[in-house]
Design a protein around this motif. Structure first.
Motif, short mmCIF file in Angstrom:
data_model
loop_
_atom_site.label_atom_id
_atom_site.label_comp_id
_atom_site.label_asym_id
_atom_site.label_seq_id
_atom_site.Cartn_x
_atom_site.Cartn_y
_atom_site.Cartn_z
N PRO A 31 0.81 -1.22 0.00
CA PRO A 31 0.00 0.00 0.00
C PRO A 31 0.84 1.28 0.00
CG PRO A 31 -0.91 -1.60 1.53
CD PRO A 31 0.41 -2.14 1.10
N ILE A 32 2.05 1.22 0.58
CA ILE A 32 2.92 2.40 0.54
C ILE A 32 3.37 2.66 -0.89
CG2 ILE A 32 5.07 3.41 1.39
CD1 ILE A 32 4.80 1.68 3.88
N VAL A 33 3.72 1.60 -1.60
CA VAL A 33 4.11 1.74 -3.01
C VAL A 33 2.95 2.35 -3.81
CG1 VAL A 33 4.69 0.47 -5.11
CG2 VAL A 33 5.81 -0.11 -2.95
N ARG A 34 1.74 1.86 -3.57
CA ARG A 34 0.58 2.40 -4.27
C ARG A 34 0.38 3.88 -3.95
NH1 ARG A 34 -3.17 -0.73 -2.25
NH2 ARG A 34 -3.86 0.78 -0.70
N SER A 35 0.47 4.25 -2.68
CA SER A 35 0.28 5.64 -2.28
C SER A 35 1.33 6.56 -2.89
CB SER A 35 0.32 5.76 -0.75
OG SER A 35 -0.76 5.07 -0.16
N VAL A 76 0.81 -5.17 -7.27
CA VAL A 76 0.44 -4.38 -6.09
C VAL A 76 -1.07 -4.14 -6.11
CG1 VAL A 76 0.66 -2.14 -4.95
CG2 VAL A 76 2.69 -3.27 -5.91
N PRO A 77 -1.80 -4.57 -5.10
CA PRO A 77 -3.27 -4.44 -5.12
C PRO A 77 -3.71 -2.98 -5.27
CG PRO A 77 -2.60 -5.94 -3.37
CD PRO A 77 -1.34 -5.31 -3.89
N GLY A 78 -4.62 -2.75 -6.21
CA GLY A 78 -5.19 -1.42 -6.40
C GLY A 78 -4.34 -0.44 -7.16
N LEU A 79 -3.14 -0.84 -7.56
CA LEU A 79 -2.25 0.12 -8.22
C LEU A 79 -2.78 0.53 -9.59
CD1 LEU A 79 0.33 1.78 -8.21
CD2 LEU A 79 1.53 -0.20 -9.16
N ALA A 80 -3.21 -0.43 -10.39
CA ALA A 80 -3.69 -0.11 -11.74
C ALA A 80 -4.85 0.89 -11.68
CB ALA A 80 -4.12 -1.38 -12.45
N SER A 85 -6.90 6.53 -12.19
CA SER A 85 -7.64 7.66 -11.60
C SER A 85 -6.77 8.91 -11.52
CB SER A 85 -8.14 7.28 -10.20
OG SER A 85 -7.07 7.17 -9.27
N ALA A 86 -5.45 8.72 -11.36
CA ALA A 86 -4.55 9.87 -11.26
C ALA A 86 -4.34 10.54 -12.61
CB ALA A 86 -3.20 9.43 -10.69
N LEU A 87 -4.41 9.75 -13.69
CA LEU A 87 -4.22 10.28 -15.05
C LEU A 87 -5.43 9.91 -15.89
CD1 LEU A 87 -0.46 9.30 -15.62
CD2 LEU A 87 -1.36 11.56 -15.00
N PRO A 88 -6.52 10.65 -15.76
CA PRO A 88 -7.74 10.32 -16.50
C PRO A 88 -7.49 10.21 -18.00
CG PRO A 88 -8.17 12.03 -14.89
CD PRO A 88 -6.68 11.85 -14.92
N GLY A 89 -8.08 9.19 -18.59
CA GLY A 89 -7.90 8.95 -20.02
C GLY A 89 -6.81 7.97 -20.32
N LEU A 90 -5.93 7.73 -19.36
CA LEU A 90 -4.85 6.77 -19.55
C LEU A 90 -5.32 5.40 -19.08
CD1 LEU A 90 -1.13 7.19 -18.62
CD2 LEU A 90 -2.45 5.42 -17.47
#
Length: 207
Positions: A31-35, A76-80, A85-90
């Motif tokens: 989760p730290i990697v994801r954050s 990593v769970p939830g990373l994709a 969500s951070a780069l909409p359209g990607l």
């Protein structure tokens, strides 16, 4: 993304999520990697767009050269979902496979990875982001980027979570940290919104 001195807390996280011998530790670091990843992409979407020549179409993890089962960061769970969500359209995707061509530390190979023929239509003319956990010599990232450009990608931007520095072995790395304190544990997530690594460069090469 961030300067990653070895040893240091960021290096511990970026190695621990995939190599810690205890499953509970790996689960804690994931989760730290994801954050870290999502926070950086939110803060630096404009930097990535500028480097790519526009909003990228796809992001894909740099495949592993030694580990079976593909890229550790892709698991990593939830990373994709966080990246999209951070780069909409990607869109998150997998476009590369490993070949038998050798690639090692300080020895990139333009043919170490390949885009399967059935997926080349998704690469040609597209702007792509390669995501990796650590950048040491850049051999894997450069090899993956070369494969994508050979398959027709319009641009390839590499985003690494940590630029590994060895102040104990490289004088220029030691000089870099003599001007600023190495990051502490409390700065891991906060630093994601600070200057990206391309804004704070050391003149040294890798190791």
């Amino acid at each position: 993304m961030q300067m990653c001195p070895l040893p240091g807390p960021l290096y511990t996280v970026l190695m621990g999520y995939k190599e810690a011998p205890v499953a509970e530790a790996r689960a804690r670091f994931g989760p730290i990697v994801r954050s870290l990843t999502v926070a950086f992409l939110h803060a630096h979407a404009g930097c990535i767009d500028a480097l790519a020549g526009g909003r990228p179409h796809f992001v894909l993890p740099v495949p592993s050269t030694i580990r079976p089962g593909g890229s550790p960061i892709a698991r990593v769970p939830g990373l994709a979902a966080g990246v999209e969500s951070a780069l909409p359209g990607l869109r998150w995707t997998g476009l590369l496979c490993r070949t038998s061509e050798p690639v090692g530390h300080m020895h990139p190979s333009a043919r170490a990875f390949a885009v399967p023929p059935t997926l080349r239509c998704r690469v040609t003319g597209k702007r792509l982001v390669l995501l990796d956990d650590t950048y040491v010599s850049g051999a894997r990232s450069q090899s993956a980027a070369a494969a994508l450009r050979r398959a027709g990608a319009a641009s390839v931007v590499v985003v690494a979570l940590g630029r590994v520095l060895r102040p104990d072995r490289v004088p220029a790395h030691a000089a870099f940290f003599s001007c600023r304190p190495p990051p502490g544990p409390e700065s891991l997530v906060a630093a994601s919104s600070g200057p990206c690594a391309r804004c704070v460069q050391t003149p040294a090469g890798t190791e």
